[in-house]
Design a protein around this motif. Structure first.
Motif, short mmCIF file in Angstrom:
data_model
loop_
_atom_site.label_atom_id
_atom_site.label_comp_id
_atom_site.label_asym_id
_atom_site.label_seq_id
_atom_site.Cartn_x
_atom_site.Cartn_y
_atom_site.Cartn_z
N GLN A 198 -13.40 2.52 -5.70
CA GLN A 198 -12.75 2.72 -4.41
C GLN A 198 -13.31 1.72 -3.41
OE1 GLN A 198 -13.69 6.78 -3.48
NE2 GLN A 198 -11.97 7.59 -4.66
N THR A 240 -3.87 4.14 -5.38
CA THR A 240 -4.82 4.65 -6.38
C THR A 240 -4.98 3.64 -7.51
OG1 THR A 240 -3.03 5.98 -7.26
CG2 THR A 240 -4.61 7.11 -5.88
N ASN A 263 -0.46 2.11 0.77
CA ASN A 263 -1.77 1.62 1.20
C ASN A 263 -2.37 2.67 2.12
OD1 ASN A 263 -3.96 -0.02 1.62
ND2 ASN A 263 -2.91 -1.44 3.00
N PRO A 264 -3.36 3.40 1.63
CA PRO A 264 -4.18 3.21 0.43
C PRO A 264 -3.40 3.49 -0.87
CG PRO A 264 -5.15 4.87 1.91
CD PRO A 264 -3.85 4.47 2.47
N VAL A 308 -6.58 -0.70 0.56
CA VAL A 308 -7.66 0.26 0.32
C VAL A 308 -7.34 1.00 -0.97
CG1 VAL A 308 -8.86 2.31 1.17
CG2 VAL A 308 -8.13 0.51 2.77
N LYS A 309 -8.30 0.98 -1.89
CA LYS A 309 -8.16 1.74 -3.15
C LYS A 309 -8.87 3.06 -2.98
CE LYS A 309 -8.47 1.39 -8.14
NZ LYS A 309 -8.96 2.72 -8.46
N GLU A 310 -8.12 4.15 -3.27
CA GLU A 310 -8.68 5.50 -3.14
C GLU A 310 -9.29 5.94 -4.45
OE1 GLU A 310 -5.26 7.79 -1.77
OE2 GLU A 310 -6.15 7.72 0.23
N ASN A 321 -7.73 2.06 -13.29
CA ASN A 321 -8.79 2.79 -12.60
C ASN A 321 -10.17 2.21 -12.89
OD1 ASN A 321 -8.37 3.65 -15.16
ND2 ASN A 321 -8.10 5.80 -14.67
#
Length: 105
Positions: free
Chosen positions: A82, A34, A31-32, A103-105, A78
């Motif tokens: 983000q 992908t 965390n973060p 958190v998504k990067e 994906n």
């Protein structure tokens, strides 16, 4: 005597009054993240549901009634932008744990 108010949202291990916690969230990583994150749970519960919400409170990923033992790696893919997401894990009696910010990067 004085009474003490207990907020059931204070701890990820508390459930509804009088009920024993059925699982504990040990870790959610990385965390973060992908496209994939890992979850580590412990406790007697056998099956859980996961709900991932976006910043607007909309459900963007849902896994229902999944075996806790097989719930190690969650593939989000994906297609999500983000940003900040909230993960809620619920036991088989619909007792939710505190939301975990991811958190998504």
């Amino acid at each position: 005597g004085a009474t003490t108010e207990v907020n059931p949202n204070d701890s990820g291990t508390q459930t509804r009054e009088g009920e024993i916690p059925t699982f504990t969230i040990e870790n959610v990583y990385p965390n973060p993240f992908t496209n994939t994150f890992n979850i580590s749970l412990s406790g007697p519960e056998q099956r859980v549901s996961l709900i991932l919400y976006n910043n607007y409170g909309e459900v963007v990923h849902f896994i229902e009634n999944h075996s806790m033992e097989q719930l190690e790696q969650i593939e989000i893919g994906n297609n999500l932008p983000q940003g900040l997401y909230l993960l809620r894990i619920i036991d088989s009696k619909n007792n939710p744990k505190n939301a975990i910010r991811l958190v998504k990067e």
